[in-house]
Design a protein around this motif. Structure first.
Motif, PDB file in Angstrom:
ATOM      1  N   TYR A  24     -17.693  13.831  14.869  1.00 53.52           N
ATOM      2  CA  TYR A  24     -17.507  15.390  15.428  1.00 53.52           C
ATOM      3  C   TYR A  24     -18.998  16.002  15.362  1.00 53.52           C
ATOM      4  N   LEU A  25     -19.834  15.586  14.315  1.00 53.44           N
ATOM      5  CA  LEU A  25     -21.184  16.114  14.660  1.00 53.44           C
ATOM      6  C   LEU A  25     -21.876  15.665  15.944  1.00 53.44           C
ATOM      7  N   HIS A  26     -21.964  14.575  16.370  1.00 52.77           N
ATOM      8  CA  HIS A  26     -22.431  14.190  17.624  1.00 52.77           C
ATOM      9  C   HIS A  26     -21.779  14.656  18.796  1.00 52.77           C
ATOM     10  N   GLN A  27     -20.443  14.868  18.785  1.00 54.71           N
ATOM     11  CA  GLN A  27     -20.047  15.568  19.840  1.00 54.71           C
ATOM     12  C   GLN A  27     -20.493  17.039  20.270  1.00 54.71           C
ATOM     13  N   GLN A  28     -20.615  17.651  18.923  1.00 58.40           N
ATOM     14  CA  GLN A  28     -20.998  19.175  18.927  1.00 58.40           C
ATOM     15  C   GLN A  28     -22.592  19.274  19.260  1.00 58.40           C
ATOM     16  N   LEU A  29     -23.185  18.540  18.654  1.00 56.49           N
ATOM     17  CA  LEU A  29     -24.682  18.514  19.078  1.00 56.49           C
ATOM     18  C   LEU A  29     -24.810  18.111  20.618  1.00 56.49           C
ATOM     19  N   VAL A  30     -24.151  17.166  21.236  1.00 53.23           N
ATOM     20  CA  VAL A  30     -24.325  16.658  22.599  1.00 53.23           C
ATOM     21  C   VAL A  30     -23.903  17.954  23.323  1.00 53.23           C
ATOM     22  N   ALA A  31     -22.893  18.522  23.023  1.00 48.97           N
ATOM     23  CA  ALA A  31     -22.416  19.700  23.818  1.00 48.97           C
ATOM     24  C   ALA A  31     -23.360  20.913  23.845  1.00 48.97           C
ATOM     25  N   ARG A  32     -24.341  20.960  22.753  1.00 48.51           N
ATOM     26  CA  ARG A  32     -25.282  22.016  22.675  1.00 48.51           C
ATOM     27  C   ARG A  32     -26.738  21.427  23.366  1.00 48.51           C
ATOM     28  N   GLY A  33     -26.754  20.368  23.864  1.00 46.15           N
ATOM     29  CA  GLY A  33     -27.820  20.000  24.647  1.00 46.15           C
ATOM     30  C   GLY A  33     -28.657  18.974  23.799  1.00 46.15           C
ATOM     31  N   TYR A  34     -28.263  18.701  22.550  1.00 43.64           N
ATOM     32  CA  TYR A  34     -29.270  18.002  21.860  1.00 43.64           C
ATOM     33  C   TYR A  34     -29.218  16.351  22.330  1.00 43.64           C
ATOM     34  N   THR A  35     -30.231  15.548  22.280  1.00 43.15           N
ATOM     35  CA  THR A  35     -30.155  14.137  22.265  1.00 43.15           C
ATOM     36  C   THR A  35     -30.019  13.516  20.886  1.00 43.15           C
ATOM     37  N   VAL A  36     -28.922  12.974  20.698  1.00 44.24           N
ATOM     38  CA  VAL A  36     -28.574  12.409  19.448  1.00 44.24           C
ATOM     39  C   VAL A  36     -28.700  10.703  19.100  1.00 44.24           C
ATOM     40  N   THR A  37     -29.292  10.454  18.238  1.00 41.68           N
ATOM     41  CA  THR A  37     -29.259   8.972  17.974  1.00 41.68           C
ATOM     42  C   THR A  37     -28.278   8.895  16.667  1.00 41.68           C
ATOM     43  N   GLN A  38     -27.457   7.959  16.715  1.00 40.95           N
ATOM     44  CA  GLN A  38     -26.590   7.731  15.426  1.00 40.95           C
ATOM     45  C   GLN A  38     -26.675   6.049  14.875  1.00 40.95           C
ATOM     46  N   ILE A  39     -27.090   6.202  13.589  1.00 43.59           N
ATOM     47  CA  ILE A  39     -27.099   4.996  12.985  1.00 43.59           C
ATOM     48  C   ILE A  39     -26.015   5.003  11.825  1.00 43.59           C
ATOM     49  N   ASN A  40     -25.364   3.867  11.734  1.00 45.30           N
ATOM     50  CA  ASN A  40     -24.140   3.537  10.852  1.00 45.30           C
ATOM     51  C   ASN A  40     -24.829   2.447   9.849  1.00 45.30           C
ATOM     52  N   VAL A  41     -24.670   2.605   8.528  1.00 49.13           N
ATOM     53  CA  VAL A  41     -25.090   1.495   7.927  1.00 49.13           C
ATOM     54  C   VAL A  41     -24.262   0.466   7.842  1.00 49.13           C
TER      55      VAL A  41
END
Length: 50
Positions: A24-41
Motif C-alpha cells: 500500500y505504501l509503495h503504491q501511494q508513494l509511487v503515485a505521488r512521484g517518489y522513487t521507492v526501493t523496497q527491502i523485505n527481510v
C-alpha cells in the motif's frame, strides 16, 4: 525523492500484514512521484529467519 521501505516481517506469505502495508505504501508513494526501493527481510535469506 527516494524512499526506502523496509519490511521487517520474517513471514514471506503474500497476505501478511507487513506485505499488505508495504505494498500500500509503495503504491501511494509511487503515485505521488517518489522513487521507492523496497527491502523485505524474508527475502534476505538470513539464517535466523529461515
Amino acid at each position: 525523492m527516494n524512499v526506502l521501505l523496509f519490511n521487517g516481517c520474517s513471514d514471506n506469505g503474500p497476505e501478511t500484514t507487513g506485505r499488505k502495508l508495504s505494498a500500500y505504501l509503495h503504491q501511494q508513494l509511487v503515485a505521488r512521484g517518489y522513487t521507492v526501493t523496497q527491502i523485505n527481510v524474508s527475502e534476505g535469506h538470513i539464517p535466523f529467519f529461515s
